[in-house]
Design an enzyme around this catalytic site. Structure first.
Site, PDB file in Angstrom:
ATOM      1  CG  LEU A 161     -57.028  17.741  58.072  1.00  0.00           C
ATOM      2  CD1 LEU A 161     -56.653  18.585  56.856  1.00  0.00           C
ATOM      3  CD2 LEU A 161     -55.824  16.935  58.543  1.00  0.00           C
ATOM      4  CE  LYS A 217     -65.164  28.740  40.035  1.00  0.00           C
ATOM      5  NZ  LYS A 217     -66.095  29.764  40.492  1.00  0.00           N
ATOM      6  CB  SER A 277     -67.365  10.449  58.105  1.00  0.00           C
ATOM      7  OG  SER A 277     -66.827  11.744  58.253  1.00  0.00           O
ATOM      8  CG  HIS A 278     -63.127  11.538  59.666  1.00  0.00           C
ATOM      9  ND1 HIS A 278     -64.055  11.830  58.698  1.00  0.00           N
ATOM     10  CD2 HIS A 278     -62.014  11.139  59.007  1.00  0.00           C
ATOM     11  CE1 HIS A 278     -63.527  11.642  57.500  1.00  0.00           C
ATOM     12  NE2 HIS A 278     -62.292  11.221  57.655  1.00  0.00           N
ATOM     13  N   GLY A 307     -65.488   8.767  53.866  1.00  0.00           N
ATOM     14  CA  GLY A 307     -66.134   8.169  55.040  1.00  0.00           C
ATOM     15  C   GLY A 307     -67.630   8.411  55.015  1.00  0.00           C
ATOM     16  CG  ASP A 308     -69.829  12.083  55.827  1.00  0.00           C
ATOM     17  OD1 ASP A 308     -70.591  11.546  56.652  1.00  0.00           O
ATOM     18  OD2 ASP A 308     -69.174  13.105  56.065  1.00  0.00           O
ATOM     19  CB  ALA A 366     -63.436  15.977  51.659  1.00  0.00           C
TER      20      ALA A 366
HETATM   21  P1  NDP Z   1     -68.679  18.561  55.566  1.00  0.00           P
HETATM   22  O1  NDP Z   1     -69.115  18.863  54.195  1.00  0.00           O
HETATM   23  O2  NDP Z   1     -69.556  17.786  56.446  1.00  0.00           O
HETATM   24  O3  NDP Z   1     -68.307  19.898  56.359  1.00  0.00           O
HETATM   25  C1  NDP Z   1     -67.265  20.714  55.976  1.00  0.00           C
HETATM   26  C2  NDP Z   1     -67.182  21.996  56.783  1.00  0.00           C
HETATM   27  O4  NDP Z   1     -68.249  22.850  56.367  1.00  0.00           O
HETATM   28  C3  NDP Z   1     -67.288  21.855  58.284  1.00  0.00           C
HETATM   29  O5  NDP Z   1     -66.404  22.756  58.867  1.00  0.00           O
HETATM   30  C4  NDP Z   1     -68.754  22.211  58.537  1.00  0.00           C
HETATM   31  O6  NDP Z   1     -69.010  22.702  59.840  1.00  0.00           O
HETATM   32  C5  NDP Z   1     -68.974  23.288  57.507  1.00  0.00           C
HETATM   33  N1  NDP Z   1     -70.376  23.440  57.135  1.00  0.00           N
HETATM   34  C6  NDP Z   1     -71.233  22.468  56.769  1.00  0.00           C
HETATM   35  N2  NDP Z   1     -72.438  23.000  56.478  1.00  0.00           N
HETATM   36  C7  NDP Z   1     -72.340  24.335  56.671  1.00  0.00           C
HETATM   37  C8  NDP Z   1     -73.227  25.423  56.546  1.00  0.00           C
HETATM   38  N3  NDP Z   1     -74.494  25.246  56.168  1.00  0.00           N
HETATM   39  N4  NDP Z   1     -72.780  26.673  56.820  1.00  0.00           N
HETATM   40  C9  NDP Z   1     -71.493  26.858  57.209  1.00  0.00           C
HETATM   41  N5  NDP Z   1     -70.603  25.861  57.343  1.00  0.00           N
HETATM   42  C10 NDP Z   1     -71.010  24.619  57.087  1.00  0.00           C
HETATM   43  O7  NDP Z   1     -67.244  17.827  55.524  1.00  0.00           O
HETATM   44  P2  NDP Z   1     -66.558  16.834  54.491  1.00  0.00           P
HETATM   45  O8  NDP Z   1     -67.432  15.670  54.222  1.00  0.00           O
HETATM   46  O9  NDP Z   1     -66.052  17.564  53.325  1.00  0.00           O
HETATM   47  O10 NDP Z   1     -65.315  16.374  55.413  1.00  0.00           O
HETATM   48  C11 NDP Z   1     -65.554  15.746  56.662  1.00  0.00           C
HETATM   49  C12 NDP Z   1     -64.273  15.460  57.380  1.00  0.00           C
HETATM   50  O11 NDP Z   1     -63.539  14.488  56.687  1.00  0.00           O
HETATM   51  C13 NDP Z   1     -63.320  16.632  57.595  1.00  0.00           C
HETATM   52  O12 NDP Z   1     -63.142  16.781  58.971  1.00  0.00           O
HETATM   53  C14 NDP Z   1     -62.021  16.212  56.923  1.00  0.00           C
HETATM   54  O13 NDP Z   1     -60.831  16.586  57.597  1.00  0.00           O
HETATM   55  C15 NDP Z   1     -62.152  14.709  56.930  1.00  0.00           C
HETATM   56  N6  NDP Z   1     -61.354  14.117  55.858  1.00  0.00           N
HETATM   57  C16 NDP Z   1     -60.142  13.580  56.173  1.00  0.00           C
HETATM   58  C17 NDP Z   1     -59.348  13.043  55.172  1.00  0.00           C
HETATM   59  C18 NDP Z   1     -57.995  12.519  55.449  1.00  0.00           C
HETATM   60  O14 NDP Z   1     -57.324  12.100  54.517  1.00  0.00           O
HETATM   61  N7  NDP Z   1     -57.498  12.507  56.652  1.00  0.00           N
HETATM   62  C19 NDP Z   1     -59.800  13.002  53.779  1.00  0.00           C
HETATM   63  C20 NDP Z   1     -61.073  13.647  53.563  1.00  0.00           C
HETATM   64  C21 NDP Z   1     -61.821  14.169  54.583  1.00  0.00           C
HETATM   65  P3  NDP Z   1     -69.893  21.785  60.871  1.00  0.00           P
HETATM   66  O15 NDP Z   1     -69.021  20.606  61.195  1.00  0.00           O
HETATM   67  O16 NDP Z   1     -70.170  22.680  62.025  1.00  0.00           O
HETATM   68  O17 NDP Z   1     -71.137  21.376  60.135  1.00  0.00           O
HETATM   69  O1  PYC Z   2     -63.183  10.317  54.498  1.00  0.00           O
HETATM   70  O2  PYC Z   2     -62.205  10.745  52.580  1.00  0.00           O
HETATM   71  C1  PYC Z   2     -62.188  10.349  53.754  1.00  0.00           C
HETATM   72  C2  PYC Z   2     -60.900   9.951  54.353  1.00  0.00           C
HETATM   73  C3  PYC Z   2     -59.781   9.543  53.697  1.00  0.00           C
HETATM   74  C4  PYC Z   2     -58.820   9.282  54.657  1.00  0.00           C
HETATM   75  C5  PYC Z   2     -59.387   9.542  55.849  1.00  0.00           C
HETATM   76  N1  PYC Z   2     -60.646   9.971  55.646  1.00  0.00           N
END
Ligand code: NDP
Ligand code: PYC
Length: 342
Positions: free
Chosen positions: A129, A235, A52-53, A192-193, A185
Site C-alpha cells: 500500500l 489487538k 515480498s511485493h 509473501g514474507d 500487514a
Molecule cells: P514489515 O513488518 O516488513 O514492515 C512494516 C513497516 O514497519 C514498514 O513501514 C517498515 O519500514 C516498518 N519497520 C520495520 N522495522 C522497523 C523498525 N525497526 N523501526 C521502525 N519501523 C520499522 O511489513 P509486513 O510484513 O507487515 O508487510 C509488508 C508489506 O506487505 C506491506 O507493504 C503491505 O502493504 C504488504 N501487504 C499487502 C497485502 C495486500 O493484500 N495487498 C496483504 C498484506 C501485506 P521499512 O520498510 O523502512 O523497514
Molecule cells: O503478503 O499477505 C501478503 C499479501 C496478500 C495479498 C497480497 N500480499
C-alpha cells in the site's frame, strides 16, 4: 538482509525491472495500461528492497491473469459520489489502475472538504500500500489505506484462517522528498514474507503461525498450510477485523473469507475492495498549519534523538542505493520469471 542470504543474483537497473515486468504482464495478456500500473508497483517494491511485493509477485500475477477470474483490460469506472466520496469500480481487474485514475479526484476533494474517501470495488489486489500512500502525501495530504486479502489468518484465540493479512498504511506529508509512512500487514508478517521464508528454508519465530492442528509452529510451510497469526494478539486481531469491516461491508465489498470463496481454489490474488482516506492538514488544523507541521517535525526529530528510526527509513535508503546501483534479483527468481516464456 534478504531471506535468500548470499544466493546467486542477477543485476538489473530499475528501468530494466520495469521493462521485464511489462513484457511478462503484457505477454500473459494484460492490457498495456494495467501492465504498466502493475509494473510500477512491482518495480517500486524491488527498488525499495521490499522483496515480498517486488518481482517475486510476477509469477503470481501471471497465475492470476491466467486464472480466468480477472478482467485483463477493464477500464476503471470513476464515480463522483458526493463532495467527500469517490468510487472506482475496477471491474474485476487489478486495483492499481483504478487507484491511479481516481487519486486526483480524491486529493481534490480532500483539499476542498478536509476529509475524503476513495472506495475501490471489485479489484484483484496483491500490492503493497505504501506506493499509493506516498503518492498522496506528495500532494500534501495525510492518508490512510486498508484492504482485506484471503482468509489465511486465525483470530486471537482461534486456530483456523478467518481474517486476511489485512495491511494498514498511513502517511504524513513532510518537507523534503520523504514523507512519514508506515505500511504493515496485521498478521505477524505478510504472507509473501512467510512464503519467502518457506522458499529459503528458514524457520519462523514462534507466534507467526500455527500448523493445521492449531499447534504453534516454527515451520513456515506448516503455518502456510495451517493458519497465520495476527501481530499483537487480540489487538492485531481487532485491528484486522476493523479492516475486514471498513474495507468490506462498509464499502459494499467482500471480506477475506468471501474473497477466498470467490477464488474457489484458483490461487489467484485476492479479489475485494480497498478503502483510502485522505486528510487535508491545512483545513483540519485550524489557524496555523505551519505551527502544526513544525510540531509534527519536532515529534519525528525526537525519534532520532533516542536512536530510534522512522518506518520507511530503511526503504528510502534502499531506494537511493537502487537508483544509483540497480537491484540484485535472486537468480532462481529471475530464471523462474524467464521460464514463464514471455
Ligand atoms: P514489515 O513488518 O516488513 O514492515 C512494516 C513497516 O514497519 C514498514 O513501514 C517498515 O519500514 C516498518 N519497520 C520495520 N522495522 C522497523 C523498525 N525497526 N523501526 C521502525 N519501523 C520499522 O511489513 P509486513 O510484513 O507487515 O508487510 C509488508 C508489506 O506487505 C506491506 O507493504 C503491505 O502493504 C504488504 N501487504 C499487502 C497485502 C495486500 O493484500 N495487498 C496483504 C498484506 C501485506 P521499512 O520498510 O523502512 O523497514
Ligand atoms: O503478503 O499477505 C501478503 C499479501 C496478500 C495479498 C497480497 N500480499
Amino acid at each position: 538482509m534478504s531471506v535468500f542470504g548470499d544466493a546467486e543474483t542477477v543485476s538489473l537497473s530499475v528501468g530494466e525491472v520495469f521493462d521485464l515486468a511489462v513484457r511478462v504482464l503484457t505477454g500473459a495478456g494484460l492490457s498495456l495500461d494495467h501492465a504498466q500500473a502493475v509494473a510500477r508497483a512491482l518495480t517500486a517494491g524491488e527498488r525499495d528492497e521490499c522483496a515480498s511485493h517486488g518481482l517475486y509477485r510476477l509469477p503470481g500475477c501471471v497465475m492470476t491473469i491466467k486464472s480466468g477470474k480477472m478482467s485483463v483490460d477493464a477500464e476503471p469506472v470513476i464515480e463522483d459520489v458526493s463532495p467527500a466520496l469517490v468510487r472506482a469500480d475496477a471491474g474485476y481487474a487489478y486495483s492499481l489502475l483504478a487507484f491511479e485514475r481516481a487519486a486526483p479526484l480524491l486529493v481534490e476533494k480532500a483539499k476542498k472538504v478536509g476529509v475524503a474517501a476513495l472506495v475501490i470495488n471489485n479489484c484483484f489486489h496483491f500490492s503493497a500500500l505504501w506506493p499509493e500512500i506516498e503518492h498522496l502525501t506528495q500532494q500534501g495530504v495525510a492518508a490512510l489505506a486498508m484492504t482485506p486479502s484471503h482468509s489465511w489468518v486465525a483470530p486471537a484465540g482461534g486456530k483456523r484462517g478467518l481474517l486476511g493479512t489485512n495491511p494498514l498504511a498511513f502517511g504524513w506529508p513532510r518537507p523534503g522528498p520523504n514523507p512519514y509512512v508506515f505500511d504493515f500487514a496485521t498478521s505477524a508478517i505478510a504472507r509473501g514474507d512467510m512464503s519467502l521464508h518457506d522458499i529459503a528454508g528458514k524457520p519462523i519465530p514462534e507466534g507467526w503461525g500455527v500448523d493445521s492442528e492449531g499447534q504453534p509452529t516454527t515451520s513456515a510451510r506448516a503455518a502456510l498450510d495451517g493458519a497465520m497469526l495476527t501481530f499483537g494478539g487480540h489487538k492485531g486481531s481487532a485491528l484486522s477485523t476493523m479492516i475486514e469491516l471498513m474495507a468490506g461491508p462498509l464499502i459494499g465489498d467482500l471480506t477475506s473469507r468471501e474473497s477466498m470463496a470467490f477464488d474457489d481454489g484458483a490461487k489467484a490474488a485476492p479479489m475485494h475492495g480497498e478503502l483510502i482516506l485522505a486528510f487535508n492538514p491545512d483545513l483540519m488544523g485550524g489557524a496555523n498549519p505551519q505551527a502544526n507541521a513544525d510540531r509534527a517535525e519536532a515529534l519525528f526529530a525526537a525519534f532520532a534523538d533516542q536512536g530510534a528510526r522512522l518506518p520507511s527509513q530503511r526503504r528510502f535508503e534502499a531506494r537511493e542505493c537502487s537508483l544509483k546501483h540497480g537491484v540484485r534479483v535472486p537468480k532462481v527468481l529471475f530464471d523462474q520469471i524467464e521460464a514463464l516464456g514471455y
